[in-house]
Design a protein around this motif. Structure first.
Motif, PDB file in Angstrom:
ATOM      1  N   GLU A  75       0.867  -1.176   0.000  1.00 25.94           N
ATOM      2  CA  GLU A  75       0.000   0.000   0.000  1.00 25.94           C
ATOM      3  C   GLU A  75       0.904   1.227   0.000  1.00 25.94           C
ATOM      4  N   TYR A 103      -4.219   8.000  -0.232  1.00 24.89           N
ATOM      5  CA  TYR A 103      -3.885   6.617   0.106  1.00 24.89           C
ATOM      6  C   TYR A 103      -4.202   5.769  -1.112  1.00 24.89           C
ATOM      7  N   GLY A 105      -4.409   1.889  -2.497  1.00 25.00           N
ATOM      8  CA  GLY A 105      -4.512   0.526  -1.999  1.00 25.00           C
ATOM      9  C   GLY A 105      -3.714  -0.490  -2.800  1.00 25.00           C
ATOM     10  N   ALA A 131       1.327  -4.846   2.521  1.00 21.56           N
ATOM     11  CA  ALA A 131      -0.112  -4.871   2.805  1.00 21.56           C
ATOM     12  C   ALA A 131      -0.649  -6.282   2.622  1.00 21.56           C
ATOM     13  N   TYR A 135      -7.427  -2.111   0.392  1.00 17.01           N
ATOM     14  CA  TYR A 135      -8.388  -1.133   0.871  1.00 17.01           C
ATOM     15  C   TYR A 135      -8.593  -0.079  -0.211  1.00 17.01           C
ATOM     16  N   THR A 137      -8.751   3.205  -2.489  1.00 20.09           N
ATOM     17  CA  THR A 137      -7.942   4.406  -2.660  1.00 20.09           C
ATOM     18  C   THR A 137      -8.775   5.618  -2.254  1.00 20.09           C
ATOM     19  N   ILE A 165      -3.518  10.040   6.754  1.00 21.02           N
ATOM     20  CA  ILE A 165      -3.767   8.599   6.645  1.00 21.02           C
ATOM     21  C   ILE A 165      -3.749   8.046   8.065  1.00 21.02           C
ATOM     22  N   THR A 172      -6.424   1.351   6.379  1.00 27.59           N
ATOM     23  CA  THR A 172      -5.212   0.851   5.750  1.00 27.59           C
ATOM     24  C   THR A 172      -4.816  -0.448   6.438  1.00 27.59           C
ATOM     25  N   CYS A 173      -3.828  -1.126   5.876  1.00 27.05           N
ATOM     26  CA  CYS A 173      -3.315  -2.324   6.541  1.00 27.05           C
ATOM     27  C   CYS A 173      -2.443  -1.946   7.734  1.00 27.05           C
ATOM     28  N   CYS A 258       4.798   2.703  10.116  1.00 25.89           N
ATOM     29  CA  CYS A 258       4.222   1.373   9.874  1.00 25.89           C
ATOM     30  C   CYS A 258       4.777   0.419  10.916  1.00 25.89           C
TER      31      CYS A 258
END
Length: 276
Positions: A75, A103, A105, A131, A135, A137, A165, A172-173, A258
């Protein structure tokens, strides 16, 4: 694409200034008509910039990804800090003006960056991480981001955090991303400082004058180090490291994270008397 390996905090204690900069600082994020990326083994984040001026720039999967296209298993978040521009996503044109984010995906095959005006090119700042699912965009303007005013002038840290985000904005992941704007007269960010063992972080400093600098602080709380940073440079922060800074003038920075969780307030705060 530069590859950055993980670092043990005991090893970092012995780094010289040059080695510290080589291992954690990305000096050139935006180069005309180029996509510049760094791939870190710290949570497998990829970060960098795309600056299309005279031509469109296509994001491709380099050999390090072992993928047929860049977002096959990833992602991505993008925030434009330059002139107005747009991104083509599998043939769909999405305008992305200054201080707007998006974002993107997993599974998006074609990503092309372009500027509206070559005399004022867009500067697309990129964060990408692995990811596990796709998910949707979602484009996010600064007005749509969650604004969190913090600090005060007395502490020289009056600022507003814009969460672009973030779980309260979109799904998101694991990627989180936002922008922090310091007001005039303020220079400190993220002080008192903290760590978060459950996720890493990358900062991009910008909106700085040519003769101003940010002294970015990193390292374990009792073994701090610093990297002197100029405009539009990025710095990597492993989960064991603090991430804070003091500028010779106010500035703006983009943060990207992340890791294991997306709880923005999941922080291990450091008491001021512990910092060395």
């Amino acid at each position: 694409m530069k590859i950055m390996y993980s670092h043990h905090p005991e090893d970092v204690k012995g780094y010289t200034t040059d080695k510290l900069r080589d291992q954690f600082l990305m000096e050139s994020v935006f180069l005309e008509d180029s996509i510049e990326l760094t791939y870190s083994h710290v949570d497998r984040i990829i970060y960098g910039g795309a600056m299309p001026k005279e031509k469109a720039l296509t994001l491709s999967a380099e050999k390090e990804l072992a993928a047929s296209y860049f977002l096959e298993r990833r992602e991505m978040g993008v925030i434009n800090i330059g002139g107005n521009g747009f991104i083509m996503l599998d043939g769909e044109k999405i305008e992305l003006n200054s201080k707007e984010g998006i974002y993107i995906g997993r599974g998006t095959k074609e990503v092309i960056f372009q500027s509206n005006d070559p005399n004022n090119p867009a500067k697309f700042y990129i964060n990408s991480c692995p990811a596990h699912k796709k998910y949707p965009t979602v484009k996010v303007s600064q007005d749509q981001a969650i604004a969190r005013p913090l600090g005060d002038i007395k502490s020289m840290n009056k600022r507003t955090i814009y969460q672009f985000i973030h779980p309260d904005v979109l799904e998101t992941c694991q990627l989180s991303m936002g922008m922090t704007v310091l007001e005039e007269g303020s220079g400190w960010n993220t002080m008192p400082c903290h760590t978060h063992e459950r996720r890493m972080e990358v900062y991009l400093y910008f909106n700085m004058q040519e003769d101003t600098r940010v002294f970015h602080l990193m390292g374990q709380p009792t073994e701090t180090r610093h990297i002197v940073m100029a405009n539009e440079q990025a710095v990597l922060s492993p989960s064991w490291s603090i991430h804070s800074g003091i500028g010779t003038s106010n500035y703006t920075f983009i943060w990207g994270m992340c890791g294991e969780n997306q709880d923005f307030d999941d922080m291990d705060f450091v008491d001021m008397k512990e910092i060395r």
